[in-house]
Structures are given as C-alpha cells and as structure tokens.
Design an enzyme around this catalytic site. Structure first.
Site, PDB file in Angstrom:
ATOM      1  N   GLY A 145       0.940  -1.110   0.000  1.00 39.87           N
ATOM      2  CA  GLY A 145       0.000   0.000   0.000  1.00 39.87           C
ATOM      3  C   GLY A 145       0.971   1.146   0.000  1.00 39.87           C
ATOM      4  N   THR A 146       0.802   2.048  -0.888  1.00 41.20           N
ATOM      5  CA  THR A 146       1.920   2.935  -1.199  1.00 41.20           C
ATOM      6  C   THR A 146       1.462   4.289  -1.639  1.00 41.20           C
ATOM      7  OG1 THR A 146       3.370   1.151  -1.862  1.00 41.20           O
ATOM      8  CG2 THR A 146       3.719   3.220  -2.959  1.00 41.20           C
TER       9      THR A 146
END
Lengths: 243, 253
Positions: free
Chosen positions: B62-63
């Site tokens: 998740g970025t």
C-alpha cells in the site's frame, strides 16, 4: 590450377580450416557475390544513395522483377549482390529483427544494431556443417537519431563494416576507384545519383546483358525514410549515366 | 500443474501456499502470534488463527509514489511502508529501484512481484546497453516494463512509474498501470495513497518547474497522502535524476 591444388581437400565443408588458416567455403560464397551485378552505396552530405546494376535477363520479364533493393523498416533499406534467393531470405530475418526491436523497445532499431544483428545471423551459417553460408552481400542504408544516416556492408563471412562509400559485385574494384575520387561530403543525394549511374555504366561489362538502373535513397528529401528513387528521376539518371 | 517459478504461479495459489506454510509451522508460531496479539489492541472477534493468516499475507505495498518532470531531469518520491496485512513489516523500505545509471522505477503493488520485475528489467537493460554502446533511453526501459507487465498481467500485481534522464528526451516520466498500459506524463502519481492527492497535484503542478520546486511539490504531495492513507507512511524518500547523476534524500515522517 595451382590455386586448386592448394585448396583441394580443405574446401569441401565450411567447418574445415585450410592449413593457411582460411575457410574456403566462405571465400567461395564471396565469389558468388563477385559474379553478380555491381551495387554501389554512398553516404552524401544529406543522406544515403544506393544503386544496383540489375541485368535484364529476358525481355519477357515484368518490370520490377528480380528486385535487388529491399525495405527492411521505414528507416532501413538494403541493396544486395549475389544469389537473389539467399538475399530474400536474409531480408526476412532483417525485417523480423527490426520489427521485434521496435516492439520490445518502442524505438526504431539503430543502424549499428541492425548491422550487428544481421552480421551475427550471417556468421552463424558459417559455423555448421549442416548449412551453407549465404551467397550474398548486403548494403544497409540506415538512419537513426544518434548516428544520423549510415551505410553498412555485411558480407557472407559475417564481417560487417561502416562505410562512406562502397561497391560490391562484378565491377567493384573499378567502381571503388571511381567513387574514391568523389567529394562525398559535399555532394547531395540528387547529384550523387547521377554520378553513380555514370559509374555503373562505365564499369558495366559489355559482354553482359543490358541492365536496368535500380536506385534508392534515404535522405532529407525522402523524409529520412528509405524509398526507391522516384521513377522520373531514376529514368533521367539512367539516361544521363548512359550518355 | 505445479509451477516452480514463483512468478508463474497464479496469485491465489501463492496466498493459499503462504497460509498453509504458517499452519504447518506448529505451536511455536502460534505462541509467537499470541504474544504479538497481546502487544496490540486486538478486536475480540479475531481468533489466533485469523491473526496468523493476517501476518502471513504476502508483502504488499500500500503505497504513495510519484514522479515529476522538471527542466533538466526528474524528481521521484515514495513513502516507506511495507505491510503484511495490518503489520508494518518494514517502515523504512526503499520503493525506488535503479534499473540503469540514470533510470529508476517507483514500485507499487506486490513487493515480490515488483522486485522480480525490476530485477529482470535491470538485466535486460544492461544487455541492451551493451548492444547500443550507450546509455539506454528512459522510453526503452519503460517499454521493457510494459512488455513484462502486459504479458504477465494475470500473474502479477504491479503499478510502476519509470522515470529518469537521457540525452534525447531529457527528463521523462512513464507510468505503467496494472493492465500493462504505458503512458508518458509530465507527472505521475500511484499507489493506494495517490487517491487522496489527485486534487492537490492537479491544482499545484506547473510545467517547467525548477529542481527545488519539483522536489518541494513531491515532498508536500506525498506527506499529504501519507497522512490520509493508512497503508502509506514512514519517511518520504526522494530521488532526483539529471544529466549529472543521482541525488537521494529522506524526509522523516
């Protein structure tokens, strides 16, 4: 006769070296090229021009038969001398390489890379007993962002060289002498076209059949795309060269 | 059919495989999980087994990632959080990987997939460079990423931003999405955190920013994304690529 004595026994297969360190089958393949009609390529001020002395074997042939100049990609063209069927097969490979490069890298294949790939392919056929070397040489006219217009020669041995001007085929020695006299860096492609036609007519052997001038260019005028020279220009170059 | 190459195995199989591996590790694993469970605020609905599964999830990123063109190069930025489920496996990870001397890529999606892909592209580019006898173009690196992501789109989950400098295009930013489409953009944002900063970026981006303006823009945008996206966090790493080389920096959270 003494030449035959020297090579006898060591010239039957491409996988055999002679005691002198030659591979005779490759040399013989080059001889096939030397018996074909002359082809000349030059790098001028504004692009590349290639001309071919195409023998008209029979008057019954449709115009454009036995074409010796091929398109490999938009920005790559080839003129060949030697066994025409061999040349056609090489063009299949060259086209596949160019298309594959474009698909992988989304960039048109650079001239030097095209030359390397074709030369490596030709060379591979000099390594195995089960195949024979290609009996044709290829002049490559290319254009890319980095190097601009370039001219390369690929020989049946797999050797490849970049040139300002080069001739292959029957009249190559005489033709080379002629083009060395030209100041290529100042000539335009249009000017070079007529001059090369003259050279071809001069080196043409009278004992051979009549020939038709096949010509292509890759220059500023052609939008840096490889194209056969427009018909009217080709005809006038042919006439002027014969005069 | 048994695939030995992890990249070839369908995603679902890999997750099942990971869960099976945990179960087979025996009681010590669940005791460790129990201890960890004691250290965090665990909802009462979650059982010990659920937690084991949670922490065995494949590493996902998740970025928040982004890249911006400026006059003479590119600024790339990324957060540094890698999570396995709810556990932050690495809070200082490096999500920007070099693939050539002046070309980097920002990775989002599955950590394993994007690491494998960027390793393969790095190899392909180094061979390409030898044939070219000069530095490869950013466009060509992006094309290699795209070729891979499209061909294996069913097997990988990778959102990649490829950016860098070359002498033909100067600085350029290329975005490859999950389906394997390639598009060049003046700036590109990606990852789960990017959803929260579309408005900010559209309002504040200007073409032909200076190097410092572009860096400030990236750091500000990513900080905002990290503050809203639970899956992004840690530090803001930036990489600036121009004709002269690479400059890496870190802004602590």
């Amino acid at each position: 006769h003494s030449h035959c004595a020297m090579s006898s026994g060591y010239d039957l297969a491409v996988t055999t070296y002679s005691p002198e360190g030659k591979i005779h089958q490759v040399d013989y393949a080059c001889k096939a090229v030397d018996h074909a009609g002359t082809a000349i390529g030059v790098r001028c001020r504004d692009g590349i021009v290639m001309v071919v002395e195409k023998f008209v074997v029979s008057k019954m042939l449709v115009h454009g038969s036995n074409r010796r100049i091929f398109h490999v990609d938009r920005h790559v063209g080839a003129a060949t001398a030697g066994l025409l069927p061999d040349a056609r097969q090489l063009m299949v490979t060259a086209r596949a390489e160019a298309a594959n490069y474009l698909q992988t890298f989304k960039s048109p294949i650079p001239g030097a890379v095209m030359c390397d790939r074709l030369a490596s392919f030709v060379h591979a056929y000099t390594l195995y007993w089960s195949v024979r070397p290609f009996g044709c040489s290829v002049l490559l006219a290319t254009h890319d962002e980095r190097a601009g217009p370039s001219l390369y020669l690929v020989e049946p041995s797999g050797g490849a060289y970049g040139y300002f001007g080069v001739a292959i085929g029957k009249g190559k020695n005489a033709a080379k002498t002629e083009i060395e006299k030209l100041n290529l860096q100042e000539l335009s492609c249009r000017q070079a076209l007529v001059l090369l036609s003259t050279v071809l007519h001069r080196v043409h052997d009278e004992k051979d059949k009549d020939f038709e001038l096949e010509a292509s260019w890759l220059c500023e005028e052609s939008g840096w795309q490889h194209a056969l020279v427009p018909e009217d220009l080709r005809l006038s170059a042919q006439e002027e060269g014969a005069a | 059919m048994e695939f030995t190459d992890p990249l070839m195995r369908p995603r679902r199989d890999r997750e099942i495989g990971a869960a099976l591996a945990t179960a087979s590790r025996g009681p010590s694993a669940s005791i460790a999980a129990q201890k960890m469970a004691g250290m965090v605020d665990t909802p009462s609905q979650l059982s010990r087994d659920d937690l084991d599964d949670e922490w065995s999830k494949p590493h996902s990123m998740g970025t928040s990632i982004m890249a911006v063109e400026f006059d003479g190069g590119v600024v790339m930025g990324a957060d540094s959080r890698t999570s396995t489920g709810t556990y932050v496996a690495n809070r200082v990870s490096r999500k920007m990987a070099p693939v050539a001397k002046s070309i980097y890529c920002c990775r989002s999606g599955s950590a394993a997939d994007t690491q494998a892909i960027s390793d393969i592209v790095r190899l392909q580019l180094s061979m390409h460079e030898m044939e070219l006898r000069e530095e490869p173009r950013v466009k060509e690196a992006a094309a290699l990423f795209q070729g891979f992501c499209y061909k294996y789109k069913d097997q990988v989950m990778a959102g990649i931003i490829c950016a860098g400098w070359d002498k033909y295009d100067g600085g350029s930013v290329w975005s490859i999405d999950l389906g394997g489409s390639l598009v060049r953009q003046p700036f590109s944002i990606g990852g789960s955190g990017s959803s929260y900063i579309y408005g900010f970026c559209d309002a504040n981006f200007r073409p032909s920013m200076s190097r410092q303006e572009a860096k400030d823009f990236v750091q500000q945008a990513l900080s905002l994304a990290m503050s809203r996206d639970g899956l992004s966090g840690g530090v803001v790493r930036t990489t600036i690529i121009d004709e002269n080389g690479i400059e890496e920096d870190m802004l602590p959270g």
